[in-house]
Design an enzyme around this catalytic site. Sequence first.
Site, PDB file in Angstrom:
ATOM      1  N   LYS A 266       6.579 -15.985 -11.467  1.00 42.06           N
ATOM      2  CA  LYS A 266       6.233 -17.401 -11.404  1.00 42.06           C
ATOM      3  C   LYS A 266       5.020 -17.602 -10.496  1.00 42.06           C
ATOM      4  O   LYS A 266       4.801 -16.810  -9.575  1.00 42.06           O
ATOM      5  CB  LYS A 266       7.416 -18.185 -10.819  1.00 42.06           C
ATOM      6  CG  LYS A 266       8.574 -18.403 -11.770  1.00 42.06           C
ATOM      7  CD  LYS A 266       9.655 -19.255 -11.125  1.00 42.06           C
ATOM      8  CE  LYS A 266      10.849 -19.433 -12.027  1.00 42.06           C
ATOM      9  NZ  LYS A 266      10.568 -20.219 -13.249  1.00 42.06           N
ATOM     10  N   ARG A 340      19.405 -17.835 -19.791  1.00 44.54           N
ATOM     11  CA  ARG A 340      20.118 -17.732 -21.067  1.00 44.54           C
ATOM     12  C   ARG A 340      20.705 -16.338 -21.256  1.00 44.54           C
ATOM     13  O   ARG A 340      21.707 -16.158 -21.930  1.00 44.54           O
ATOM     14  CB  ARG A 340      19.164 -18.123 -22.209  1.00 44.54           C
ATOM     15  CG  ARG A 340      17.936 -17.266 -22.303  1.00 44.54           C
ATOM     16  CD  ARG A 340      16.812 -17.952 -23.082  1.00 44.54           C
ATOM     17  NE  ARG A 340      16.115 -18.961 -22.286  1.00 44.54           N
ATOM     18  CZ  ARG A 340      15.110 -19.706 -22.731  1.00 44.54           C
ATOM     19  NH1 ARG A 340      14.679 -19.570 -23.966  1.00 44.54           N
ATOM     20  NH2 ARG A 340      14.539 -20.594 -21.960  1.00 44.54           N
TER      21      ARG A 340
HETATM   22  N1  BES Z   1      15.058 -21.416 -13.459  1.00 45.23           N
HETATM   23  C1  BES Z   1      14.059 -21.711 -14.387  1.00 45.23           C
HETATM   24  C2  BES Z   1      14.031 -23.173 -14.827  1.00 45.23           C
HETATM   25  C3  BES Z   1      13.720 -24.179 -13.737  1.00 45.23           C
HETATM   26  C4  BES Z   1      12.410 -24.603 -13.566  1.00 45.23           C
HETATM   27  C5  BES Z   1      14.698 -24.721 -12.955  1.00 45.23           C
HETATM   28  C6  BES Z   1      12.122 -25.524 -12.596  1.00 45.23           C
HETATM   29  C7  BES Z   1      14.409 -25.652 -11.983  1.00 45.23           C
HETATM   30  C8  BES Z   1      13.105 -26.066 -11.815  1.00 45.23           C
HETATM   31  C9  BES Z   1      14.226 -20.846 -15.648  1.00 45.23           C
HETATM   32  O1  BES Z   1      14.807 -19.603 -15.468  1.00 45.23           O
HETATM   33  C10 BES Z   1      12.862 -20.616 -16.207  1.00 45.23           C
HETATM   34  O2  BES Z   1      12.089 -19.988 -15.542  1.00 45.23           O
HETATM   35  N2  BES Z   1      12.609 -21.114 -17.407  1.00 45.23           N
HETATM   36  C11 BES Z   1      11.346 -20.972 -18.027  1.00 45.23           C
HETATM   37  C12 BES Z   1      11.581 -20.577 -19.467  1.00 45.23           C
HETATM   38  C13 BES Z   1      10.336 -20.129 -20.208  1.00 45.23           C
HETATM   39  C14 BES Z   1       9.854 -18.801 -19.657  1.00 45.23           C
HETATM   40  C15 BES Z   1      10.657 -20.002 -21.666  1.00 45.23           C
HETATM   41  C16 BES Z   1      10.632 -22.317 -17.945  1.00 45.23           C
HETATM   42  O3  BES Z   1      11.301 -23.345 -18.020  1.00 45.23           O
HETATM   43  O4  BES Z   1       9.425 -22.318 -17.747  1.00 45.23           O
HETATM   44 ZN    ZN Z   2      13.353 -18.108 -14.929  1.00 43.15          ZN
END
Ligand code: BES
Ligand code: ZN
Length: 459
Positions: A266, A340
């Site tokens: 990230k 997921r």
């Molecule tokens: N934990 C994150 C989602 C999240 C984002 C929670 C911001 C709380 C605040 C999740 O694991 C994630 O990183 N999702 C990605 C999915 C994408 C790579 C398809 C996202 O939402 O960007």
């Molecule tokens: Zn994630």
Amino acid sequence: MKINFQKNFNQENALLLIPCLDQGQNIPEFLKQWVSERVKSQQFSYEVGEHVSIFSSDEDKPAHSIVWSFGKAKEVTNTKIRSTLAKAIKHLRHHPVSEISIMLNADFLKYAQEIGEALALSNYNPAIYKTGKDREEAQTKIIQKINIIAKDISRVQKYDLEEGLKIGLAVNQVRDLVNGPHNLVNVKTMTDKAKEIAAKNKYGLKILDKKQLEKLQMGALLGVNQGSHEEAKLIVLEYLPLGKRQEPTAIVGKGVVFDSGGVNIKPTQGLSEMHMDMAGGAAVLGVFSLLKELEIKQNVIGLIPLTDNSVDATSLKPSDIVTSYSGKTIEIGNTDAEGRLILCDAISYAIRTYQPSQVIDIATLTGACMVALGDQLAGMFGNNKRMKERMLSAAHETNEEIWEMPIHESHRKAMKGKFADLNNISDTGLGGACTAAAFLEEFVEKTDWIHLDIAGPAM
Ligand code: BES
Ligand code: ZN
Ligand code: ZN
């Protein structure tokens, strides 16, 4: 926080909160004249949240009373009572006292549970890791004792108020877990908490360790964990007061104790918040800390898959293919779509082991859900209309904002894998909250199911 019930106020009730409604309901005799003069001179108009202070040196009266309007009697709802009282309590926390009193008549005691909830929720202390002066300062803002002054409170209303208080305090414990950083709240912290809750309430508890997960072939959960120093665990809590007479409800909470994104790391912005990615799991612990205490007459199984999502030479790589516990193969399009992966194994395990009548999963699953709905609403997906209606009405009653979202054929199609059965992301990245739900749907078979994406509200 201590609660004490009193029939009448006395001088010891130094700081007295008097909630009132637009016809002066609940205002005590000795203040009626005073308040109506304020109304006449337009210093007070019963708008929600408006308040006036009265000081007294009379021996039989509180030194400081605050009359706080809850607005029009006709427009009062349980939600309004909860939020208005919470605002009033937060205001009182700025006074240098550790004890307050609240006067309540029948108009307010109808909402005894919501009042109990508001008292606990508004009295949350986020400064538990401060020391010295800062700690003391935060501590002085916490109200330690609340006197409920109510002439005609019934046994049921007392019970409801105390029940609301227990619910609020359980939520505060969940807040502590979600707010805690990864070095202080991790897989071990979560399993310790589960052990404590299970021992206190005599619940069944299994904590599946890495060896057991390997034996069960939970390749998706283990895949996310393979770059971690702390081993993955799967918590399984059992509350079965109805024995074999009822198929249980399974509640599955995402327990990613830190989500760095993995190899698809990230960006810096927002990264430090990712210790909160176990909020779904913490919510499941919160539910279990209450089931027995509130004598809930439903069989419930709680599952929390736990791991961090870290970057290491051994981490999962984009394009890797894992085999989930269900047997379905998954191509890793993006290591940051890890939630997921850990949920699908826990959901399959719940269905195969317990044959639940319904499954609810709760997860900080996608940033896309926040883009769609903002940070106040949870997205709800599911495969059963009746179940979704019941969830919406429960949400309405408890002041939780939930919005129904679709799983469309195009979302399902987008999650098909090129080389494996499924991909964990879609090519286009469009409709990210919906495609994540479509992925989970592949694992619920014919069981009634709801998925709550709580990324926004958890933050
Ligand atoms: N934990 C994150 C989602 C999240 C984002 C929670 C911001 C709380 C605040 C999740 O694991 C994630 O990183 N999702 C990605 C999915 C994408 C790579 C398809 C996202 O939402 O960007
Ligand atoms: Zn994630
Ligand atoms: Zn995540």
